[in-house]
Design an enzyme around this catalytic site. Structure first.
Site, PDB file in Angstrom:
ATOM      1  N   ALA A 272      41.142  48.413  20.881  1.00 56.63           N
ATOM      2  CA  ALA A 272      40.244  49.927  20.505  1.00 56.63           C
ATOM      3  C   ALA A 272      38.790  48.986  20.009  1.00 56.63           C
ATOM      4  O   ALA A 272      37.223  49.675  19.685  1.00 56.63           O
ATOM      5  CB  ALA A 272      40.828  50.332  18.807  1.00 56.63           C
TER       6      ALA A 272
ATOM      7  N   GLY B 267      31.225  64.791  40.532  1.00 55.57           N
ATOM      8  CA  GLY B 267      32.037  63.827  39.208  1.00 55.57           C
ATOM      9  C   GLY B 267      32.098  64.840  38.332  1.00 55.57           C
ATOM     10  O   GLY B 267      31.938  65.560  37.843  1.00 55.57           O
TER      11      GLY B 267
ATOM     12  N   ASP C 169      26.857  46.221  36.867  1.00 58.24           N
ATOM     13  CA  ASP C 169      28.040  46.893  38.023  1.00 58.24           C
ATOM     14  C   ASP C 169      28.236  46.379  38.762  1.00 58.24           C
ATOM     15  O   ASP C 169      28.889  46.603  39.382  1.00 58.24           O
ATOM     16  CB  ASP C 169      28.532  48.100  37.350  1.00 58.24           C
ATOM     17  CG  ASP C 169      29.751  48.959  37.269  1.00 58.24           C
ATOM     18  OD1 ASP C 169      31.214  47.903  36.858  1.00 58.24           O
ATOM     19  OD2 ASP C 169      29.914  49.600  37.953  1.00 58.24           O
TER      20      ASP C 169
ATOM     21  N   LYS D 211      29.983  45.336  42.380  1.00 55.96           N
ATOM     22  CA  LYS D 211      31.144  45.128  43.160  1.00 55.96           C
ATOM     23  C   LYS D 211      31.191  45.284  43.750  1.00 55.96           C
ATOM     24  O   LYS D 211      29.732  45.831  44.504  1.00 55.96           O
ATOM     25  CB  LYS D 211      32.162  45.501  41.789  1.00 55.96           C
ATOM     26  CG  LYS D 211      32.019  47.154  41.336  1.00 55.96           C
ATOM     27  CD  LYS D 211      33.033  47.581  40.439  1.00 55.96           C
ATOM     28  CE  LYS D 211      32.427  49.142  40.186  1.00 55.96           C
ATOM     29  NZ  LYS D 211      33.832  49.736  39.447  1.00 55.96           N
TER      30      LYS D 211
ATOM     31  N   ASN E 298      30.139  49.274  44.399  1.00 58.36           N
ATOM     32  CA  ASN E 298      28.524  49.501  44.676  1.00 58.36           C
ATOM     33  C   ASN E 298      27.808  48.865  45.502  1.00 58.36           C
ATOM     34  O   ASN E 298      26.245  48.811  45.480  1.00 58.36           O
ATOM     35  CB  ASN E 298      28.195  49.149  42.548  1.00 58.36           C
ATOM     36  CG  ASN E 298      29.316  49.819  41.384  1.00 58.36           C
ATOM     37  OD1 ASN E 298      29.589  51.506  42.167  1.00 58.36           O
ATOM     38  ND2 ASN E 298      28.829  49.303  41.076  1.00 58.36           N
TER      39      ASN E 298
ATOM     40  N   ASP F 163      24.530  53.841  42.802  1.00 62.26           N
ATOM     41  CA  ASP F 163      24.730  53.308  41.591  1.00 62.26           C
ATOM     42  C   ASP F 163      24.213  52.667  40.512  1.00 62.26           C
ATOM     43  O   ASP F 163      24.481  51.372  39.786  1.00 62.26           O
ATOM     44  CB  ASP F 163      26.439  53.170  41.636  1.00 62.26           C
ATOM     45  CG  ASP F 163      27.215  53.952  40.072  1.00 62.26           C
ATOM     46  OD1 ASP F 163      26.671  54.077  39.615  1.00 62.26           O
ATOM     47  OD2 ASP F 163      28.329  53.499  40.218  1.00 62.26           O
TER      48      ASP F 163
ATOM     49  N   THR G  11      32.765  46.919  34.549  1.00 60.16           N
ATOM     50  CA  THR G  11      34.418  46.665  35.126  1.00 60.16           C
ATOM     51  C   THR G  11      34.859  45.265  34.590  1.00 60.16           C
ATOM     52  O   THR G  11      34.226  43.412  34.948  1.00 60.16           O
ATOM     53  CB  THR G  11      34.291  47.101  36.725  1.00 60.16           C
ATOM     54  OG1 THR G  11      33.045  47.896  37.267  1.00 60.16           O
ATOM     55  CG2 THR G  11      36.211  46.922  37.453  1.00 60.16           C
TER      56      THR G  11
END
Length: 897
Positions: free
Chosen positions: A161, A581, A695, A697, A700, A713, A730
């Site tokens: 958390a 979305g 991000d 990857k 994207n 993105d 990610t």
């Protein structure tokens, strides 16, 4: 901040197979069987089939509540409490990797929770918020209604958390009256960030105060900061000893040390003082002994770490930076291209001179060699020359027959970088004067929006057909409505633009006009009049067409179409939805008259208020407006009305790289090299603009209709000057420093590239491939157990670049600079210039069906597409819990849309 809005449906712009997938914390499952766009069968041969994974973002959708019945107080902690919490922290990989200051700060922030028997502390399936350490009592661990375990004092739970709000995997309930120490995610992150930000800023001040680092660039200083380690020494301990060979440099952060030579104290040094700098420059012996007076904390930098971070030893880096500055200051050299400067600096030799020694002889021809003073002073006929000064730069571009008037003599110990005129001309690729003149024109052509993405060889060809034309004050250079076939670039002076006899703007040096005349059969849209005497470079249409081939012309036309900011919403017709979305939708649109396709992203104002994403939208727009690259999706224009915000984007037809990889299977090295080179170019472009993507990857990256990658993105991209601390990205592609929250910079994108190259050729990600639990993925990344599969053979150069990019030392990933990364053995010999002209055959070109019939049908529709958008919004889910109230959103936040 990143932008969760763009992240929700930018993919759907070009991947209809995802058109019904909302963004969430759950994996997005890719369409199996055939690709919706290409109708081609998908193959997963030799590549593990896996779902697409959504990124972790900073965006908060719900308020999280835990331990709601607990009595929470800020009770002071005993030594026993602190020891117990410390032990608990050190049992988790996330927490034990924090430095001592961060751990202490977190313990200070932990609050005391008291619960009665039978009370729920965390609920299975609900988002997590707190990390707890059980102080007294006993707790039940319940999974799916069945008790699995009992927790005793000293145990902890909920550490994931602290990173994100993933759902709890178990319910924790008090079996008896219990007390706990707890800290919530926001407090934890703020505490870690506060300590690391303070250390970073303080360390930066220290670095800036050290004279030998003054000449380093901002990027090099950042690499230096990333290479720093902290050491603690006790009273009377010896840090360095006279006579020993040293390779560490030290800056005192806390405490006092004494410096002795031959047993005699010379001086004492305190916070901010430094010693051992010669160890970074030379492999020299220590000239004194340094001993602690009380407890001491020092920052230290090793020669080896510095070499990894800078790509060269410090002395070479310093000299190279001095050469660059000297070239920039020289009127004769400042127009050299980057490649020419680089070649010249590589060719120059460093010579050392003692006081009184002749550096340049009066018996030598003027301009026979060029000298740059790296260290010391030289006395010449015009006075004293110091560091950064050039000797002979004003004459090296002339044909001289006379000798120097006097000797140039070293006034102290002097280091000189020198090059002969013949070597210099060879570096420039020809005689000096024409080369430097051409360079000035080349710089200008690169600034022309129309031409900036042309490969260098084509730009050089254009230079030779440029003409210089002079215009007198008040002369009309072009007339509105007349036919034209010439592009003009202002070399000197100013011109005024008139439309229907009304002055609309003024252009000056390096501005251009008439570009549409060399691409389209259009009449002049304005009159251009010289204000004072004006000189222009001119480029005729026939010359342009003889140099630019059909493929390049097509690319230029596409880019110009995307620069048309005169488009209005009522000029568009809707063809079909592309994606839905959480925060909005995307639609395929066509221009009523031109037939050009666009993607229109719509974000309802109601959701902007509900989720507080207005800052994200502003940042997204700011970032996208800076980007104009053929391998990055382009923003055409933004709109707004009283119901929503609109982003009109380039429509990219193709398949995302995630699906392409599943069709190609394991990539051959040449194919992996192609995609790697494209991504290096993309990241280089972003990082020059201080944009971190965060991000990277396969999901994207789109493979467009010509087989070339295009980055999409920008939902969590950020403009960063220095470091940022948000945990986003990610998990499988996330760099260790992002997970740890210690602060990071653009180096995280290079880590992600390393993960992708590994995936290209081995079919799996290197860390946590078989893990779905985010916490376990993070643990694998931090463990950093990089193992290459033995059943798949690849070259050492491929493994070397992966190992370098996946270094835990962020500063080491590029090998010192992007230019050095491009020279890595795996990429050596790659034809970089051909990427821009698309002259390299890509590994895969998607087969795409025509959209003509759909566009034709849409054009005949009488419906207002805004009604369709409204209908889609009404059918979508209503926001559950607003994160911000309307009053907190500035009234004029959207003024630039």
């Amino acid at each position: 901040m990143g932008n969760a809005c763009n992240g929700c449906f930018q993919k759907e712009i070009i991947d209809p197979s995802n058109s019904t997938q909302p963004i969430s914390s759950k994996p997005i499952i890719s369409f199996e069987g055939v690709n919706e766009e290409t109708k081609e069968p998908k193959s997963s041969a030799q590549r593990k089939s896996k779902p697409k994974i959504a990124a972790v973002t900073w965006q908060k959708v719900k308020e999280v509540n835990e331990a709601v019945t607990a009595v929470i107080t800020a009770r002071p902690k005993t030594a026993e409490d602190i020891g117990m919490i410390n032990n608990a922290l050190n049992s988790h990989f996330i927490l034990r990797n924090l430095d001592e200051d961060s751990q202490r700060h977190i313990i200070d922030q932990m609050k005391h929770f008291s619960v009665n028997s039978g009370e729920v502390i965390t609920q299975q399936g609900m988002p997590g918020k707190y990390f707890f350490v059980l102080a007294t009592g006993r707790l039940e661990v319940i999974v799916n209604g069945i008790r699995q375990n009992m927790l005793k004092p000293g145990t902890s739970f909920g550490e994931l958390a602290l990173l994100d709000d993933k759902p709890r995997t178990a319910t924790i309930k008090s079996a008896q009256k219990s007390t706990l120490w707890g800290v919530d995610r926001m407090t934890f992150k703020q505490a870690v960030e506060a300590v690391n930000r303070m250390n970073y800023e303080e360390n930066k001040l220290f670095i800036n105060s050290v004279p030998i680092f003054e000449i380093l660039t901002t990027q090099q200083k950042e690499a230096l900061l990333a290479s720093i380690t902290t050491q603690k020494w006790d009273n009377r301990q010896t840090i360095v000893k006279e006579g020993e060979v040293g390779d560490l440099f030290y800056i005192i952060k806390e405490g006092v040390v004494t410096c002795t030579k031959d047993g005699v104290e010379i001086r004492q040094m305190v916070k901010g003082d430094f010693f051992g700098e010669q160890a970074l420059l030379y492999n020299s012996k220590r000239t004194a002994t340094i001993t602690c007076v009380g407890a001491v904390k020092v920052l230290c930098i090793g020669r080896g770490s510095l070499l990894e971070a800078l790509g060269e030893n410090l002395q070479q880096v310093i000299y190279r930076n001095i050469q660059k500055k000297a070239i920039e200051k020289s009127e004769s050299l400042k127009n050299l291209t980057k490649d020419q400067s680089q070649q010249m600096m590589d060719t120059m030799k460093i010579a050392k001179f003692s006081p009184g020694e002749v550096v340049v002889s009066k018996n030598s021809l003027q301009g026979a060699k060029l000298c740059i003073i790296m260290k010391g002073r030289v006395r010449g006929p015009l006075g004293v020359y110091e560091t950064f000064a050039c000797i002979g730069d004003d004459k090296i571009n002339q044909t001289c027959t006379q000798n120097n008037i006097e000797n140039y003599v070293a006034d102290s110990e002097v280091d000189i970088a020198q090059i002969s005129k013949e070597e210099f001309e060879k570096c420039l690729g020809g005689v000096v004067v024409p080369a430097t003149n051409n360079n000035a024109a080349l710089v200008v052509l690169k600034q022309v929006q129309l031409l900036r993405n042309l490969p260098k060889d084509r730009l050089k060809a254009l230079i030779h057909v440029l003409r210089i034309v002079d215009f007198r004050d008040g002369q009309a250079i072009v007339q509105e409505n007349e036919e034209g076939d010439t592009l003009y670039i202002v070399k000197t002076g100013r011109v005024n633009i008139f439309k229907e006899n009304v002055k609309v703007r003024t252009l000056t040096i390096h501005d251009y006009f008439g570009e549409r005349s060399i691409l389209f059969n259009e009449r002049r849209s304005a009159t251009v009049v010289a204000e004072g005497n004006v000189t222009c470079w001119t480029l005729e249409k026939n010359d342009f067409e003889s140099i630019i081939d059909f493929s390049m012309r097509t690319q230029l036309l596409k880019r110009i179409e995307l620069q048309d900011n005169t488009i209005a919403l009522d000029q568009l017709v809707m063809i079909k939805p592309l994606g839905k979305g959480m925060f909005g939708n995307v639609y395929l649109m066509a221009h009523k008259e031109k037939g050009a396709f666009y993607a229109l992203k719509t974000v309802p104002r109601a959701k902007i208020v509900a989720y507080g994403i207005y800052e994200s939208l502003v940042l997204e727009r700011k970032i996208l407006l800076q980007l104009d690259h053929t391998m990055i999706v382009k923003l055409v224009k933004t709109f707004k009305d009283n119901k929503r915000i609109y982003f009109l984007m380039e429509y990219v037809r193709g398949i995302d790289l995630f699906d392409v990889l599943r069709q190609l299977g394991l990539l051959k090295e040449d194919d992996a090299r192609f995609y790697t080179a494209c991504l290096v170019v993309i990241l280089e472009y972003l990082h020059k603009r201080e944009i971190i993507y965060r991000d990277l990857k396969p999901e994207n990256i789109m493979i467009d209709e010509e087989g070339y990658p295009k980055l999409i993105d920008f939902g969590i991209a950020k403009i960063v000057n220095g470091r940022t601390y948000t945990t986003v990205g990610t998990p499988h592609y996330m760099a260790p420093e992002v997970i740890m929250g210690n602060g990071y910079n653009s180096a995280v994108d290079w880590w992600s590239l390393g993960v992708m190259i590994f995936e290209f050729v081995f079919g799996t990600v290197p860390f946590g491939e078989n893990e779905e639990d985010t916490y376990k993925v993070y643990e694998k990344v931090i463990e950093h157990n990089l193992v290459f599969p033995t059943n798949i053979k690849h070259t050492l150069s491929l493994k070397s670049i992966i190992t370098q990019l996946l270094s835990v030392k962020a500063a080491s990933r590029t090998g010192g600079s992007i230019s050095k990364l491009k020279k890595h053995k795996f990429l050596s010999g790659f034809k970089w210039e051909k990427l821009f002209s698309r002259g390299i055959t890509p590994p895969y070109v998607p087969k795409l069906r025509s959209l003509t019939s759909e566009a034709s049908k849409a054009a005949k529709s009488k419906k207002n597409f805004l009604d369709n958008i409204l209908r889609d919004e009404i059918s979508a889910e209503t926001p559950m819990q607003p994160s911000k109230s309307k009053a907190q959103i500035p009234a004029n936040w959207d003024e630039e849309f």
